[in-house]
Design a protein around this motif. Sequence first.
Motif, PDB file in Angstrom:
ATOM      1  N   GLY A 126       0.782  -1.224   0.000  1.00  0.00           N
ATOM      2  CA  GLY A 126       0.000   0.000   0.000  1.00  0.00           C
ATOM      3  C   GLY A 126       0.816   1.278   0.000  1.00  0.00           C
ATOM      4  O   GLY A 126       0.266   2.364   0.183  1.00  0.00           O
ATOM      5  N   TYR A 127       2.112   1.207  -0.209  1.00  0.00           N
ATOM      6  CA  TYR A 127       2.944   2.417  -0.245  1.00  0.00           C
ATOM      7  C   TYR A 127       2.955   2.998  -1.649  1.00  0.00           C
ATOM      8  O   TYR A 127       3.259   2.309  -2.621  1.00  0.00           O
ATOM      9  CB  TYR A 127       4.384   2.116   0.187  1.00  0.00           C
ATOM     10  CG  TYR A 127       4.537   1.961   1.671  1.00  0.00           C
ATOM     11  CD1 TYR A 127       4.776   3.071   2.474  1.00  0.00           C
ATOM     12  CD2 TYR A 127       4.439   0.714   2.270  1.00  0.00           C
ATOM     13  CE1 TYR A 127       4.918   2.938   3.858  1.00  0.00           C
ATOM     14  CE2 TYR A 127       4.570   0.571   3.650  1.00  0.00           C
ATOM     15  CZ  TYR A 127       4.811   1.686   4.428  1.00  0.00           C
ATOM     16  OH  TYR A 127       4.946   1.553   5.788  1.00  0.00           O
ATOM     17  N   ALA A 128       2.608   4.282  -1.735  1.00  0.00           N
ATOM     18  CA  ALA A 128       2.602   4.992  -3.017  1.00  0.00           C
ATOM     19  C   ALA A 128       3.459   6.243  -2.891  1.00  0.00           C
ATOM     20  O   ALA A 128       3.538   6.858  -1.820  1.00  0.00           O
ATOM     21  CB  ALA A 128       1.177   5.377  -3.411  1.00  0.00           C
ATOM     22  N   PHE A 129       4.065   6.636  -3.983  1.00  0.00           N
ATOM     23  CA  PHE A 129       4.866   7.855  -4.006  1.00  0.00           C
ATOM     24  C   PHE A 129       3.946   9.061  -3.822  1.00  0.00           C
ATOM     25  O   PHE A 129       2.947   9.195  -4.518  1.00  0.00           O
ATOM     26  CB  PHE A 129       5.620   7.974  -5.333  1.00  0.00           C
ATOM     27  CG  PHE A 129       6.368   9.265  -5.478  1.00  0.00           C
ATOM     28  CD1 PHE A 129       7.524   9.511  -4.752  1.00  0.00           C
ATOM     29  CD2 PHE A 129       5.904  10.255  -6.332  1.00  0.00           C
ATOM     30  CE1 PHE A 129       8.208  10.709  -4.887  1.00  0.00           C
ATOM     31  CE2 PHE A 129       6.575  11.451  -6.470  1.00  0.00           C
ATOM     32  CZ  PHE A 129       7.735  11.684  -5.741  1.00  0.00           C
ATOM     33  N   VAL A 130       4.304   9.949  -2.856  1.00  0.00           N
ATOM     34  CA  VAL A 130       3.465  11.117  -2.591  1.00  0.00           C
ATOM     35  C   VAL A 130       4.201  12.447  -2.700  1.00  0.00           C
ATOM     36  O   VAL A 130       3.575  13.476  -2.927  1.00  0.00           O
ATOM     37  CB  VAL A 130       2.770  11.038  -1.209  1.00  0.00           C
ATOM     38  CG1 VAL A 130       1.749   9.918  -1.184  1.00  0.00           C
ATOM     39  CG2 VAL A 130       3.761  10.906  -0.081  1.00  0.00           C
TER      40      VAL A 130
END
Length: 179
Positions: A126-130
């Motif tokens: 669930g880690y996305a670039f923000v």
Amino acid sequence: MKSKNIPLAQFAFETKYLEGDNEELLESISSHVGHLVYEFNLLEERLTSFLCELISHSNDAKGLIITKGLGYSSKVDLFNRFIQHIQHVYQRQIEPHDVLIANLKDCAAKRNAVVHAEWSTIDLEGYAFVKLRISKRGIVQEFAQLDENSLITIRNTIIETYNSFDDYEDEYAKVIHCQ
């Protein structure tokens, strides 16, 4: 919302998850993103409504003229300045004010992370670039965990902040009516 920072590699894509097997995860969380955006819009409307009340008790026209075109952060800033002035004039503090301002800003930061995330880079955890952070210590890519639990937690934070306006408005009324 958990986050992790990864120093920029030679190419930005090297640290992003680009396997393409994240469709099931994206499908399972997409409705949560929509609900979060909906709740945030309600929060912004509540803030705008309260600003209209601060500007004119008789109707919303002046307030809507002033707030038209303002982004959320500008509305929070305007709200804060109005209340600081009122507290100074009445020489009384609205106790939950600082907490509400902090919560309004926190909601915006979290909503922005969700809305502006680079969703195609979400990994199976669930880690996305923000965000890209640039400083004298180098360039770092920030990834936020935007899984189902995180999105529900963020949405609940927004709802709680919305609901806190009830108590806030009561405290505001006590100050301006010197109760």
